[in-house]
Design a protein around this motif. Structure first.
Motif, mmCIF file in Angstrom:
data_model
loop_
_atom_site.group_PDB
_atom_site.id
_atom_site.type_symbol
_atom_site.label_atom_id
_atom_site.label_comp_id
_atom_site.label_asym_id
_atom_site.label_seq_id
_atom_site.Cartn_x
_atom_site.Cartn_y
_atom_site.Cartn_z
ATOM 1 N N PRO A 1 1.053 7.696 9.767
ATOM 2 C CA PRO A 1 2.042 6.837 10.447
ATOM 3 C C PRO A 1 1.563 6.363 11.816
ATOM 4 O O PRO A 1 1.849 5.223 12.211
ATOM 5 N N VAL A 2 0.839 7.229 12.543
ATOM 6 C CA VAL A 2 0.333 6.827 13.862
ATOM 7 C C VAL A 2 -0.667 5.689 13.716
ATOM 8 O O VAL A 2 -0.663 4.717 14.481
ATOM 9 N N GLY B 1 0.822 -1.201 0.000
ATOM 10 C CA GLY B 1 0.000 0.000 0.000
ATOM 11 C C GLY B 1 0.853 1.247 0.000
ATOM 12 O O GLY B 1 1.895 1.301 -0.673
ATOM 13 N N ARG B 2 0.474 2.256 0.799
ATOM 14 C CA ARG B 2 1.142 3.559 0.733
ATOM 15 C C ARG B 2 1.573 4.042 2.116
ATOM 16 O O ARG B 2 0.878 3.845 3.113
ATOM 17 N N LEU B 3 2.761 4.691 2.108
ATOM 18 C CA LEU B 3 3.297 5.360 3.290
ATOM 19 C C LEU B 3 3.760 6.743 2.875
ATOM 20 O O LEU B 3 4.126 6.958 1.708
ATOM 21 N N PRO B 4 3.774 7.728 3.791
ATOM 22 C CA PRO B 4 3.994 9.119 3.363
ATOM 23 C C PRO B 4 5.416 9.439 2.898
ATOM 24 O O PRO B 4 5.593 10.264 2.009
ATOM 25 N N ASP B 5 6.457 8.820 3.462
ATOM 26 C CA ASP B 5 7.830 9.171 3.096
ATOM 27 C C ASP B 5 8.764 8.024 3.437
ATOM 28 O O ASP B 5 8.370 7.019 4.041
ATOM 29 N N GLU B 6 10.041 8.201 3.045
ATOM 30 C CA GLU B 6 11.021 7.145 3.242
ATOM 31 C C GLU B 6 11.268 6.864 4.722
ATOM 32 O O GLU B 6 11.447 5.719 5.135
#
Length: 710
Positions: free
Chosen positions: A410-411, A371-376
């Motif tokens: 992220p939380v 899926g998706r995560l905001p940044d590295e």
């Protein structure tokens, strides 16, 4: 004439001088004798006949060996009361005293959330700084209060072993008091639940050295629930609780009643615990559940005094406003309500795909992240966190980056992974609209734990749903055998082999060791089993002798289990002598079958009034232990075998037939115990000192007389 006068004068003076010298010598002797006799008399009067006295001139010398320093000083004082103390010369010695016994070394260790405290006396040979360093490592911080004292003595036998075990135990006990002495450790602690208490006790018993005296007092009070959580849902599957907490039994009943009025069907329960934010908890829960029922669907979540109400998508605005308004005005003042009415779904064609994050946990423990995560940084953090939770080799990261995701993403991911770790297998799905956890578990409290965790970690605006199914096959507690299965296992162990004893005594034979080991292993799988170890004998010998021997043998089996660190709080040992035969005592085969040890289930309903130790037993006995197996020469040659095996203590449990089983009832047991003092006439043709031969083959009074002599 003149010379003659001078001679007369000289003679007179010489005579006077001589007479004076004689008188002085006589006076000195008189003074010496008087001083010596007076001082000696005074010492004898005061019971100090050990003192020797002699005088030289005005000086009085005291000699001898005083039993103590106090006695020596008393002798000097007694002599000083007769003559001038300055004239008393002390030449006495004091009897050598025995070495002072070493003090009792002990440490009291107290551990709680504030840290660890140590107080006590330890031998100088113990490394005090190392003890404190280990405590700091256990506590994870330097909050160790050291009030230890040391003494210059060698550590007593068993001290180092007991201290090492105490440090090991402290590592798994976050709140405990541990008392350490040589070869003895006493532990007082609290656990979160009865299951946790049993696990702690088993773990501590496994860790303890075999010859260490261990005293455990672990209680399981009401748990502290933090945060205090309740989550009630109504959806397509019906009404249910994901989590339910109550502060009292009355509050629990009120909450469950409100839930059933709202459509809850089937069994449900609330955990009664400590930590409720207000006594008005049940009132607020009743009103919120009733309001959700009026809305017809959605969820209500309590996190301490914060309430989040999420209506079902498509709920009418007017109805939603009415319910929220009534709740806001009706809830106790301490509670804060946050309400959400999801907007209707967008139906525009060509709408962009909704971003999501998915974590899939397989039954084998493998975790796939996509899926998706905001940044590295978030991706690296998520992967590291997942490896810490699920194991480094079990995580596969396949998520892409998307900088348009919400700031709380992220939380949600971290909180969701924590929730997923409580499942055997399942799926975590995160979208901008909410978080969903689904899967299977063997923990009946998983739903409540997940709800409590998500309610604490997520904000009130974050919606979440839980779809976790309890599967009994995955529950380690449910997988434990039933009491009947445990008894059947004990019977199976003794089916082809018997517990043997040394001839004429209740001492276990060496051949019984592997059987006792197998029984101990079976009992570890049945931690709460309540069982009676019954000793039975044949009818050879006096009845009272048989009763006593059967009791001794049953107790020997119980002691052997205790030596193997088996929890025996629910196990009792009882000897029944010859009162409950399962075969004909007129044949050698029958007598051998009657000499046995049985493991019988204690029925709780008869716990209070049974003459056999308080319990009624109704399960089939197990094949038992007999010392005089025909193969064992020693036992065969002991005529006592018949009586021993008939004795009350530790005999084997031969499988009982239905014909024999009735003697095991409570009433029959009382009768047989009552007859234990009777001594029926045995076939005693042989004299009491008849040789012990042919015990197995001779069924006459020889065997009986040997029983009496044993």
């Amino acid at each position: 004439m003149r010379l003659s006068s001078l001679l007369i004068v000289f003679a007179t003076f010489a005579t006077a001088a001589l007479l004076s010298l004689i008188a002085a010598s006589f006076s000195a002797d008189l003074i010496e004798d008087s001083s010596r006799s007076s001082v000696k008399h005074e010492l004898d009067v005061q019971g100090m006949s050990w003192a020797e006295v002699h005088a030289e001139g005005l000086q009085v010398f005291l000699a001898g060996v005083a039993p103590s320093e106090a006695a020596r000083f008393k002798a000097i004082s007694a002599a000083g009361s007769i003559v001038d103390a300055a004239r008393v010369i002390d030449n006495m010695q004091v009897e050598a005293t025995a070495d002072i016994a070493p003090p009792r070394f002990s440490i009291e260790i107290l551990r709680n959330d504030a840290g660890i405290s140590l107080i006590g006396l330890i031998p100088e040979t113990s490394d005090r700084s190392d003890i404190v360093d280990q405590m700091i490592d256990i506590a994870g911080r330097p909050n160790v209060t050291d009030l230890l004292e040391t003494a210059e003595y060698t550590a007593p036998r068993g001290w180092n072993r007991a201290l090492k075990f105490a440090l090991s135990a402290l590592d798994i006990l976050p709140r405990a008091k541990i008392s350490v002495a040589a070869n003895a450790v006493s532990i007082t602690a609290m656990s979160d639940s009865p299951e946790a208490r049993r696990e702690l006790e088993a773990d501590l018993l496994r860790r303890a050295p075999k010859d260490l005296r261990l005293d455990l007092d672990i209680s399981a009070p009401r748990p502290v629930i933090t945060p205090f959580t309740l989550r009630f849902l109504i959806d397509e599957e019906g009404a249910r609780f994901d989590a339910c907490s109550a502060d009292t039994e009355k509050a629990r009943v009120r909450i469950l009643t409100a839930a059933r009025l709202a459509g809850l069907d089937g069994s449900a329960d609330c955990t009664i615990g400590l930590g409720v934010p207000t006594p008005s908890w049940a009132t607020a829960a009743e009103k919120a559940i009733a309001g959700l029922a009026v809305l017809g669907g959605g969820s209500v979540t309590f996190t301490d005094a914060d309430i989040t109400l999420v209506a079902r998508q498509g709920t009418e605005q007017a109805l939603f406003d009415t319910v929220v308004g009534e709740l806001e005005s009706g809830l106790p003042e301490v509670f804060a309500l946050h309400s959400t009415l999801p907007p209707p779904p967008e139906e525009e064609e060509g709408a962009p795909a909704i971003p999501e994050f998915t974590a899939t946990l397989s039954p084998e423990g493998l975790l796939q992240l996509r899926g998706r995560l905001p940044d590295e940084l978030s991706r690296q953090t998520t992967e590291s966190y997942a490896k810490a939770r699920f194991g480094g080799g079990a995580v596969h990261m396949a998520a892409r980056l998307d900088d348009t995701l919400p700031a709380s993403w992220p939380v949600r991911v971290m909180a969701g992974l924590d929730a997923l770790s409580l499942l055997h297998n399942g799926v975590l799905n995160i979208t901008p609209d909410g978080l969903r956890v689904a899967g299977r578990t063997g923990n009946t409290e998983a739903n409540a734990e997940i709800a409590r965790h998500l309610a604490e970690k997520l904000s009130q605006t974050d919606n979440f749903s839980i779809d976790v199914r309890y599967v009994e096959e995955l529950d380690p507690i449910a997988a434990l055998p039933t009491a009947e299965e445990c008894i059947a296992g004990l019977q199976a162990i003794q089916k082809d082999q018997k517990i043997l004893f040394e001839p004429g005594s209740g001492t276990l034979d060496a051949s019984a060791e592997p059987i006792i080991d197998a029984i101990a292993q079976q009992l570890t799988e049945c931690p709460d089993l309540r069982v009676e170890i019954q000793g039975h004998t044949d009818s050879q010998g006096r009845e009272s002798m048989n009763q006593a021997l059967s009791q001794t043998r049953a107790q020997s089996v119980l002691t052997a289990l205790q030596d193997r660190r088996i929890l025996t709080a629910g196990i009792v040992a009882t000897g029944y002598g010859e009162s409950q035969p399962i075969a004909d005592n007129g044949t050698e085969e029958g007598r051998e079958a009657n000499r046995r040890i049985e493991f019988v289930l204690i029925q709780p309903e008869a716990e209070e009034g049974d003459g056999t130790g308080g319990e009624t037993t109704d399960t089939a006995p197990e094949s038992g232990s007999e010392e005089t197996a025909p193969e064992d020469g020693a036992e065969e040659t002991a005529p006592e075998d018949g009586a021993e095996e008939t004795a009350p203590a530790a005999e084997e449990a031969a499988p009982a037939t239905e014909e024999a089983q009735p003697d095991a009832t409570a009433e029959d047991t009382e009768d047989t115990e009552g007859s234990g003092d009777a001594e029926p006439d045995t076939s005693g043709d042989a004299a009491p000192d008849a040789p012990e031969t042919n015990a197995e083959t001779d069924t006459t009074g020889t065997e009986n007389t040997t029983d009496d002599t044993n």
